[in-house]
Enzyme design. Structure first.
Site, PDB file in Angstrom:
ATOM      1  N   LYS A  79       0.829  -1.206   0.000  1.00 23.56           N
ATOM      2  CA  LYS A  79       0.000   0.000   0.000  1.00 23.56           C
ATOM      3  C   LYS A  79       0.865   1.258   0.000  1.00 23.56           C
ATOM      4  CE  LYS A  79      -2.272  -1.386   3.658  1.00 23.56           C
ATOM      5  NZ  LYS A  79      -1.772  -2.777   3.755  1.00 23.56           N
ATOM      6  N   THR A  80       1.878   1.289   0.841  1.00 20.31           N
ATOM      7  CA  THR A  80       2.784   2.447   0.860  1.00 20.31           C
ATOM      8  C   THR A  80       3.537   2.569  -0.446  1.00 20.31           C
ATOM      9  OG1 THR A  80       3.043   2.244   3.263  1.00 20.31           O
ATOM     10  CG2 THR A  80       4.703   3.528   2.084  1.00 20.31           C
ATOM     11  N   ASP A 124      -1.563   6.778   6.113  1.00 19.72           N
ATOM     12  CA  ASP A 124      -1.527   5.356   6.455  1.00 19.72           C
ATOM     13  C   ASP A 124      -2.444   5.090   7.640  1.00 19.72           C
ATOM     14  OD1 ASP A 124      -0.774   2.747   6.249  1.00 19.72           O
ATOM     15  OD2 ASP A 124       1.187   2.992   7.186  1.00 19.72           O
ATOM     16  N   THR A 173      -5.743  -1.357   6.833  1.00 18.66           N
ATOM     17  CA  THR A 173      -5.769  -2.806   6.956  1.00 18.66           C
ATOM     18  C   THR A 173      -7.138  -3.292   7.416  1.00 18.66           C
ATOM     19  OG1 THR A 173      -4.912  -2.591   9.217  1.00 18.66           O
ATOM     20  CG2 THR A 173      -3.303  -2.969   7.469  1.00 18.66           C
ATOM     21  N   ARG A 232       6.801  -7.970   1.663  1.00 18.22           N
ATOM     22  CA  ARG A 232       7.635  -7.446   2.745  1.00 18.22           C
ATOM     23  C   ARG A 232       8.359  -8.591   3.459  1.00 18.22           C
ATOM     24  NH1 ARG A 232       4.373  -4.188   6.974  1.00 18.22           N
ATOM     25  NH2 ARG A 232       4.336  -2.662   5.279  1.00 18.22           N
TER      26      ARG A 232
END
Length: 355
Positions: A79-80, A124, A173, A232
């Site tokens: 997402k980032t 975020d 999330t 990640r």
């Protein structure tokens, strides 16, 4: 200079070009360069990438700022990274903040007052904003203005403040916690999905080239298969396997080296880590497979309830090892099999604590 992530690996000089020349040899700079910079470099999320490409290209042709974008999905899926890509594709500055940092309407007003025309504002964990800040954000997203209240009580005065057009990129999330009026103001919503092993293998291969790690085909697949469908985690495991290969081998990551390294770091062949296995062991060995309450389960593994619920439980449910029932958590036959244990006979009495 970019490369097409869907055709072949980039040449090594292209990978090195992603790092600033004055940062050569700086390991942190290489790790920061692991994020893809353009939509063409993005691996996986094919439907989201195609949709977002249309949204951004249409905005550029009209010479307008893109619609506000909401990105939802589990942690670690990009997402980032997508927020950074949107900023790069639009050649616009990226301003970064988070929901927990915006606890008052004044916090948001201060951020918005510094926005310039065309900026991308990334928030975020947007679902963790305070309610007053959310209500102020409604007007900013829709009318590009906010009302700044000066003073208190009957003498308070609302001063309208016009702000330039900008693009808000929200990441969450837990999309279900966003109020309806806020969700409705996003022109484009994307749900990020977990990655397939083949996609993670391509990510590992690309990251290995950026980190200048020699990874064989089988070694890359071994890392990808234990990465829980999350880029990640794949990049993190690659760095740990690289450390093992450099210290205890000749620096090449093959299947055997990856297997030994990940076993050392307590990541098994399906991606379960120490906490995941501790939860399953407690559930099966101490509580006979359940049902058992999550608080009791958390005490059994010496962790907080939130840690078990947010870190271990979602992956175990997705893998089919754990089931949530009205009476508590229950181990599935797959969990018993994975631990090498014999499941109890059906119909055995439940004598376990619930909460």
């Amino acid at each position: 200079m970019t490369y097409d992530a869907h055709s072949e690996d980039p040449p090594l000089d292209t990978a090195r070009a992603l790092v600033q020349p004055d940062a050569e040899g700086d390991e942190r700079a290489f790790e920061a360069a692991l994020r893809p910079k353009t939509l063409d470099e993005l691996v996986g999320q094919d439907r989201v990438r195609e949709q977002l490409t249309l949204v951004l290209h249409a905005a550029r042709r009209r010479e307008r700022t893109p619609d506000h974008v909401l990105l939802s999905g589990p942690p670690g899926l990009g997402k980032t990274t997508l927020a950074m890509i949107i900023s790069g594709e639009m050649s616009a500055p990226l301003r970064v903040t988070s929901g927990p940092a915006i606890q008052h309407a004044g916090d948001l007003a201060a951020i918005l007052s510094g926005i310039n025309e065309g900026d991308v504002l990334f928030v975020d964990e947007i679902h963790r904003m305070s309610r007053p800040a959310e209500e102020l954000l409604y007007m900013a997203m829709e009318d590009f203005r906010v009302d700044v209240v000066i003073g208190k009580g009957p003498g308070a005065t609302a001063i309208p403040l016009e702000i330039p057009q900008f693009t808000l990129v929200g990441a969450t999330t837990r999309a279900g916690l966003l109020p309806g009026p806020l969700r409705d103001r996003f022109g484009f919503t994307a749900q990020l999905e977990y990655y397939e092993a083949a996609e993670l293998h391509r990510i590992v291969r690309r990251s290995a080239r950026l980190l200048e790690v020699d990874v064989t085909e089988d070694g890359g697949l071994e890392i990808a298969s234990r990465s829980r469908g999350t880029p990640r985690i794949a990049n993190r495991l690659l760095r740990r396997v690289r450390d093992y290969a450099e210290v205890r081998a000749d620096g090449t990551v093959d299947e055997d080296i990856a297997h030994r390294a990940l076993d050392l770091f307590e990541v098994d062949r399906l991606g379960l880590d120490r906490l995941d296995r501790a939860v399953l062991h407690a559930l099966c060995r101490s509580f006979g497979g359940g049902p058992v309450g999550v608080s009791t389960l958390a005490v059994a593994v010496a962790e907080e309830r939130e840690t078990v619920e947010e870190l271990a439980e979602p992956f175990l449910v997705r893998m089919g090892f754990l089931a949530r029932t009205p009476r508590g958590r229950v181990a599935t036959p797959a969990a018993w099999s994975h631990l090498g244990l014999a499941a109890p006979a059906p119909g055995a009495p439940d004598t376990l604590p619930l909460d």
